[in-house]
Design a protein around this motif. Structure first.
Motif, short mmCIF file in Angstrom:
data_model
loop_
_atom_site.label_atom_id
_atom_site.label_comp_id
_atom_site.label_asym_id
_atom_site.label_seq_id
_atom_site.Cartn_x
_atom_site.Cartn_y
_atom_site.Cartn_z
N GLN A 281 0.88 -1.31 -0.08
CA GLN A 281 -0.18 0.09 -0.11
C GLN A 281 0.82 1.28 -0.03
OE1 GLN A 281 -2.43 -0.62 3.09
NE2 GLN A 281 -4.21 -1.05 2.08
N TYR A 282 2.04 1.17 0.81
CA TYR A 282 2.62 2.29 1.01
C TYR A 282 4.03 2.50 0.44
CZ TYR A 282 -1.39 2.98 4.00
OH TYR A 282 -2.65 3.13 4.37
N GLY A 283 4.67 1.42 -0.11
CA GLY A 283 5.81 1.32 -0.49
C GLY A 283 6.28 2.31 -1.51
N SER A 284 5.17 2.42 -2.53
CA SER A 284 5.54 3.48 -3.69
C SER A 284 5.64 4.99 -3.42
CB SER A 284 4.33 3.28 -4.76
OG SER A 284 3.25 3.63 -3.97
N GLN A 285 5.39 5.14 -2.17
CA GLN A 285 5.46 6.86 -1.37
C GLN A 285 6.79 7.06 -1.09
OE1 GLN A 285 2.49 7.47 1.52
NE2 GLN A 285 0.76 6.41 0.27
#
Length: 289
Positions: free
Chosen positions: A184-188
């Motif tokens: 969910q948040y790795g791409s941020q």
């Protein structure tokens, strides 16, 4: 994991064996193998006695925790049991392999990680989905013991096998949640690490991007709540720090990523996964300017 957890793993493993047809010497050999195998990779702590170059952090949970050394430890345990009790065989070897493998593999799941692939790779593998001290694991194993003591089932070993399955389920559920958070948040962020909390299902997300590290509390059911923002002086030359404090070079190699401090008084690095309540991580290496 901590020493108590590894010991409980070994005791649970021993209790899960059907020993009704075993001789006293065979029972002793099984006990030594299950508990000894659950502890033997941590023999690397003695390396602190001769560490003069600041490498202990890489040595601990390093080669002794390698998956390639598992059969070696198991064979040593079989040899020890033959010397002590004149008991050997493939059953003991298999138990030794399982005990050591559980130790090495369970250590992958907390933030400290292990050198699971040494000597072929120095990388520290860490998932961060289980705390180093996990009271849920304790509760499952101690709960099984209390059930056996109070209910006195005829085949108690079956209870401990169920305990083993519950332990595996806990690892799987925690890791599935960690995987979902990472997706969910790795791409941020350019880099993202997890650190599991003591309460199941609660995690810290530690993300780094463009010299800024954000630490957030998160679950798979709630939005991350920002707890701290840290600035990292990523363009700083660390060669002098590494020369004066070899432990800093080791920490830089060991951690997934670090925060660099250069405030005019100190040049330092620390691992933000262990940052707590406004205090720099206890994994903090520095030099005074």
């Amino acid at each position: 994991m901590d020493t108590i957890t590894h010991t409980l793993f070994g005791l649970t493993m021993y209790a899960a064996i059907d020993k009704r047809n075993c001789s006293p010497h065979e029972k002793r050999a099984l006990f030594v193998t299950a508990v000894g195998g659950s502890q033997i990779p941590d023999i690397d702590i003695v390396s602190a006695l001769w560490d003069t170059g600041g490498r202990y952090q890489m040595w601990h949970r390093g080669l002794t925790h390698s998956v390639f050394l598992v059969p070696v430890w198991a064979a040593l345990l079989v040899a020890l049991n033959w010397l002590l009790f004149k008991v050997g065989g493939w059953r003991l070897f298999g138990l030794g392999v399982l005990a050591v493998l559980i130790h090495d593999t369970s250590d992958l799941f907390n933030a400290w990680g292990t050198g699971y692939l040494e000597p072929f790779s120095p990388m520290r593998i860490t998932f961060g989905t289980i705390p180093i001290v996990d009271f849920m694991l304790w509760a499952i194993m101690i709960g099984g013991l209390l059930y056996v003591k109070l209910r006195k089932p005829l085949k108690a070993y079956r209870v401990y096998r169920i305990v083993g399955l519950l332990l595996l389920c806990h690892f799987l559920v925690q890791s599935l949640q960690g995987y979902v958070l990472h997706q969910q948040y790795g791409s941020q962020y350019d880099q993202l690490a997890l650190s599991a909390g003591f309460i199941p299902g609660q995690f810290q997300l530690i993300g780094k991007k463009d010299g800024k590290v954000e630490i957030s509390a998160a679950t798979v059911f709630t939005q991350p709540k920002l707890q701290a923002t840290l600035e990292s002086k990523d363009q700083t030359d660390l060669s002098l720090l590494f020369a004066k404090n070899p432990k800093a070079r080791t920490l830089h190699e060991w951690a997934p990523f670090v925060v660099i401090v250069d405030d005019g008084k100190q040049l330092a690095i620390y691992d933000p996964r262990f940052y707590r309540k406004g205090q720099q991580s206890f994994l903090y290496e520095f030099m005074d300017k």
